[in-house]
Design an enzyme around this catalytic site. Structure first.
Site, PDB file in Angstrom:
ATOM      1  CD  GLU A   6      -2.931   1.182   2.296  1.00  0.00           C
ATOM      2  OE1 GLU A   6      -2.784   0.415   3.249  1.00  0.00           O
ATOM      3  OE2 GLU A   6      -3.858   1.985   2.217  1.00  0.00           O
TER       4      GLU A   6
ATOM      5  CD  GLU B 254      -4.952  -2.165   5.600  1.00  0.00           C
ATOM      6  OE1 GLU B 254      -3.990  -1.729   6.257  1.00  0.00           O
ATOM      7  OE2 GLU B 254      -5.623  -1.440   4.838  1.00  0.00           O
TER       8      GLU B 254
ATOM      9  CD  GLU C  79      -3.005  -2.144  10.639  1.00  0.00           C
ATOM     10  OE1 GLU C  79      -3.486  -2.339   9.506  1.00  0.00           O
ATOM     11  OE2 GLU C  79      -2.656  -1.015  11.036  1.00  0.00           O
TER      12      GLU C  79
HETATM   13  N1  TRP Z   1      -3.185   0.858   5.717  1.00  0.00           N
HETATM   14  C1  TRP Z   1      -2.295   0.979   6.828  1.00  0.00           C
HETATM   15  C2  TRP Z   1      -3.154   1.224   8.050  1.00  0.00           C
HETATM   16  O1  TRP Z   1      -3.694   2.266   8.248  1.00  0.00           O
HETATM   17  C3  TRP Z   1      -1.295   2.044   6.766  1.00  0.00           C
HETATM   18  C4  TRP Z   1      -0.406   2.183   5.586  1.00  0.00           C
HETATM   19  C5  TRP Z   1      -0.648   2.867   4.468  1.00  0.00           C
HETATM   20  C6  TRP Z   1       0.938   1.824   5.502  1.00  0.00           C
HETATM   21  N2  TRP Z   1       0.468   2.948   3.697  1.00  0.00           N
HETATM   22  C7  TRP Z   1       1.450   2.340   4.301  1.00  0.00           C
HETATM   23  C8  TRP Z   1       1.755   1.104   6.327  1.00  0.00           C
HETATM   24  C9  TRP Z   1       2.790   2.221   3.961  1.00  0.00           C
HETATM   25  C10 TRP Z   1       3.076   0.953   5.969  1.00  0.00           C
HETATM   26  C11 TRP Z   1       3.587   1.513   4.806  1.00  0.00           C
HETATM   27  O2  TRP Z   1      -3.384   0.354   8.808  1.00  0.00           O
HETATM   28 ZN    ZN Z   2      -5.722   1.592   8.571  1.00  0.00          ZN
END
Ligand code: TRP
Ligand code: ZN
Length: 896
Positions: A125, A268, A302
């Site tokens: 992500e 997640e 998560e």
């Molecule tokens: N989706 C993750 C959360 O909020 C966070 C996240 C977004 C993330 N981009 C990232 C974590 C890049 C690590 C690296 O739980």
């Molecule tokens: Zn999140």
């Protein structure tokens, strides 16, 4: 394809892709420098999209081969375009095989496939999957994945990916392999693999429908004594989601992996959550109460994403708050429920909930308000971005959660649950938008939420004004609420929002009055939610015998700044009597803010600073009230965050503000020394450490007492601090004592810092605290060394590394963001250092560099003299060669 650097991507330009992906079969031959990835995917024409080529994104990939249905492509059929490939396809379906080579050891961005302490980890992500293989790397492309991993068996005995394990085996040359299959459709950003030398804590639990599932928390062997709390938190999260939302774990196996090099908190990935070690590892010796709390809430966050994010995901990244705002709201509710459950009375439970709420609001005010007032201001659903990684913001997360909370307030617990049920029944397995979510809430409740949708499109913190008029003749009280949202960058004109405002009226004896609105049958409730939908509206309460004191925005029912004329007496009254614990805390904070800003103004004008006596009395009344929950008292007596106070100044000026804070702490520490000592003695927690809200509350207030006492620094205080530091039975107490010593001018501070370093020299997470404390140190004596020189020196400590985000966040982030007075020193050396470090970081890790760069985005709130000193630093970064899109966007917007 990917746009030119500097051209924003727009929300209204969304188009479905001409080809989607049905299945993906990935094969990884893992090697530190030369990992070969074979990707076979079945691509299918999307009947709902305009015709076009098959689009694949790719970044930092070396392409070894590409075939279509086993054939070499025709000349001109595959085109290299910026950011990837375009392929002309005639058929409705094509089997594409692409082989790429990547270098995980050289990947310091920590996005895509990278190495950490000899293992392999991924972070996809938002757009990291395209750094692993060519792929239509967008969240609306949901596919079924199978994965084969092959690696050296000695260095990487554990091979993990999403879903279920199908097969493992050994191979010649000391290699081994594993095959995994994820039965659920997922977007590429949820893909993950781990190949490393790890050990797991395992538990088997039964889900609500009686399925047996395996839970694992994977860490390095030396950390196995720190994973129990994460496992407990996972089990509690599972139970909570079953009980509150009827949502069950959908896999036979759920894994958490801890890694020490990680850009954010955690991720997640389906069935394979990857965590920053900071949010997994905690035991009493190395983790504070706050660490335990953070582990619990991040594990929950998560885990909750499995439904809100994974099963139903985002159509495009503009919809990020669809999953993040909702999931933050869910983890906040979970924490509040856990805290309440651990309480032994209804009062204690209410107070525990308020303490959670207060913590949420502190984060919003100190992190999101400044963002909303600066050049990065954006609605929770932005209209455009240059780099999506810059939009994992306090606005999308924290304000997004507040917006969901308002829906919960407006629709009620049951109505909200019905909306959630409908959302899953319509959209399970889909990639959707925020409109889809709010649409389900509206449909399930027969509610009109059209006006409410403005919260998704309008940036800026609304100002809510409350004015009351009492009329003795008619025994009525009329309350007028009006709203106004100041212009934000790119959004000059604002419309009225739909704002739920929880209101109570307090009688002269301190008790709430039963509320009856004119023309309504008496309901007798003492708190009512008024719905403001226009610029201004008045409500008339009847049957009121004497002028009441209004308590507005109880529980912080909307993310606004409340403007209400209250003199000191009234604030002190609410501080003593407001039945809504959140508002009681808020009254104390408002009073304290008023006192601090007045002291700062005196300091700036060269007048002597003097703490008003009445404030000292109100403060003392709370300090000595032992019928209140200590955790609540600690929140009430703690200073508002400096970042928030700077926001509240006419023209932000960190130096007099810091002088005011030091003065206030010292004055109270001296004047109330005897009370602090008594409270400190009373609050000692006997017996072995346990992570429990009641104990944590006592420790928090006890540490706060120590902090005030040390600010004054009498011999008793020094003695107590040293005793606590030396004999602490847990990190909360040891670190609390160290912090109190460091935030004082006692000569003992250096000795304590050295002793702490000696004891934890090999413990990365504890050293992060040690770095942070020094980066955030105030100067309590003119003779004390400047923090900047300390920070520079600490960068030379062997435990420090610019390529480890946790270290950067502690030492540099601590200095840039948690120490305004030192960072904004008059000679501008802080800014030069900032520019130098942002440029250096950007060469390796743009995401981390960008987060540091953001420390100066709010530069226009400062006095003109300060702005003039900051500008050259911003310009220097903006002019740096080869700057990433991430940092370019931040400094570009700051300077615009
Ligand atoms: N989706 C993750 C959360 O909020 C966070 C996240 C977004 C993330 N981009 C990232 C974590 C890049 C690590 C690296 O739980
Ligand atoms: Zn999140």
């Amino acid at each position: 394809m990917r746009t030119q650097q500097g051209t924003p991507i727009r929300r209204d330009a969304y188009q479905p892709l001409a080809y989607t992906v049905a299945t993906v079969d990935l094969d990884f031959m893992l090697d530190p420098q030369e990992t070969v990835v074979t990707n076979r995917m079945r691509c299918v024409r999307n009947p709902d999209a305009p015709a076009g080529p098959l689009v694949l994104f790719g970044e930092a990939l070396e392409r070894l081969s590409l075939s279509l249905d086993g054939q070499v492509p025709a000349a001109g059929q595959v085109r290299e375009v910026e950011g990837g490939l375009e392929i002309d396809v005639d058929a409705d379906e094509v089997l594409l095989e692409v082989v790429t080579r990547i270098d995980p050891s050289a990947n310091l961005t920590l996005s895509g496939l990278y190495q950490s302490r000899g293992g392999y980890y991924t972070q996809c992500e938002a757009e990291g999957f395209r750094r692993i293989t060519y792929f239509p790397d967008r969240p609306d492309i949901m596919a079924r994945y199978t994965v084969r991993l092959e690696a050296d068996a000695a260095t990487c005995p554990v091979l993990l990916s999403n879903g279920n394990l199908l097969e493992t085996g050994t191979l010649p040359n000391g290699r081994h392999f594993a095959r995994w299959e994820d039965p659920f459709l997922k977007p590429s950003y949820l893909f993950a693999l781990v190949a490393a030398d790890l050990k797991a804590l395992e538990r088997r639990v039964t889900t609500m429908t009686g399925r047996d599932v395996l839970l694992q928390v994977w860490v390095e062997a030396r950390d196995l004594d720190r994973v129990g709390h994460a496992m407990d938190s996972l089990i509690h999260s599972m139970r909570w989601d079953e009980e509150v939302f009827g949502l069950e774990l959908d896999l036979d196996r759920f894994m958490i992996v801890a890694v020490s090099d990680f850009n954010m908190g955690a991720m997640e990935n389906k069935g394979l959550n990857i965590f920053n070690t900071k949010y997994v590892l905690a035991n009493p010796e190395t983790g504070t109460d706050l660490d335990f709390e953070n582990v619990e809430s991040v594990v929950a966050h998560e885990y909750f994403h499995n439904w809100t994010g994974n099963r139903v995901t985002c159509r495009d990244w503009f919809q990020l708050t669809l999953k993040e705002g909702l999931t933050v709201f869910r983890d906040q509710q979970f924490t509040a429920d856990m805290m309440a459950r651990a309480s032994d009375s209804a009062d204690a439970a209410a107070s525990a909930r308020a303490v959670t709420r207060i913590a949420n609001v502190r984060v919003l005010r100190s992190g999101q308000f400044p963002e909303d007032a600066g050049p990065m201001a954006h609605p929770i659903r932005p209209d455009s971005y240059q780099e999506i990684n810059n939009f994992y913001t306090a606005t999308v997360y924290q304000k997004g959660a507040e917006v969901i909370r308002m829906l919960h307030t407006l629709l009620g617990r049951e109505g909200f649950r019905n909306g959630m049920d409908l959302y899953f029944s319509y959209h399970d397995g889909q990639a959707v938008t925020c409109d889809d979510f709010v649409g389900c809430m509206a449909e399930a409740n027969g509610a009109d939420l059209d006006l409410f949708m403005r919260w998704y499109s309008q940036a800026g913190t609304p100002r809510l004004k409350a004015e009351g008029v009492y009329d003795a003749a008619s025994r009525s009280y009329s309350l007028t609420l009006s709203q106004h949202t100041p212009a934000t960058s790119g959004q000059p004109d604002k419309l009225p929002l739909h704002i739920p405002v929880a209101v109570g009226l307090i009688g002269a004896d301190g008790a709430d009055l039963p509320l009856q609105l004119e023309g309504e049958a008496r309901a007798g409730e003492t708190t009512r939610v008024l719905e403001l939908k226009a610029e201004s509206h008045s409500w008339c309460f009847t049957g009121i015998d004497a002028e009441p004191v209004p308590s507005v925005l109880r529980g912080y029912s909307a993310p606004v700044i409340l403007d209400i004329a209250e003199d000191d007496t009234r604030l002190a009254f609410r501080m003593a009597h407001d039945s809504d614990p959140f508002n009681r805390w808020d009254a104390a904070q408002r009073y304290m803010e008023r006192v601090i800003l007045a002291l700062a103004a005196d300091k700036a004008a060269g007048r002597p600073m003097q703490v008003p006596q009445a404030f000292g009395h109100a403060f003392r009344a709370l300090l000595t009230n032992d019928s209140l929950d200590p955790a609540f008292v600690a929140e009430t007596l703690a200073l508002p965050a400096e970042a928030y106070l700077l926001e509240r100044m006419e023209q932000a000026d960190p130096a007099p503000l810091r002088a005011a804070l030091i003065h206030l702490l010292r004055e109270l520490g001296q004047a109330l020394q005897a009370d602090f000592v008594v409270r400190y003695m009373d609050l000692e927690v006997e017996g072995d450490y346990r992570y429990h809200p009641a104990d944590a509350g006592r420790r928090a207030l006890r540490n706060l007492c120590l902090r005030y006492m040390m600010a004054w620094g009498g011999p008793t205080a020094v003695q107590l601090a040293i005793l606590q530091f030396q004999h602490a039975g847990n990190m909360t107490e040891r670190y609390g004592a160290l912090a109190a010593l460091v935030q004082s001018d006692s000569p003992e501070r250096c000795k304590a810092l050295e002793a702490f370093h000696e004891r934890y020299r090999d413990d990365a997470l504890v050293l992060d605290k040690w770095f942070l404390l020094q980066a955030g140190a105030w100067r309590w004596a003119d003779s004390a060394p400047a923090t900047l020189e300390q920070v520079r020196a600490l960068m030379g400590n062997p435990a420090f590394s610019l390529s480890n985000p946790n270290k950067v966040y502690s030492l540099l982030g601590g200095y840039f963001k948690a120490n305004p007075a030192e960072f904004h020193r008059e000679d501008g050396a802080g800014y030069a250092f900032w520019a130098e470090q942002v440029i250096a970081l950007d060469r390796n890790n743009p995401q981390v560099a960008s987060r540091m760069a953001r420390a100066l985005e709010g530069w226009r709130k400062f006095t003109p003299e300060i702005q003039a000193r900051i500008r050259p630093a911003l310009e220097r970064v903006a002019a740096a060669e080869g700057l990433s899109p991430d940092v370019t966007e931040i400094v570009g917007k700051a300077l615009a």
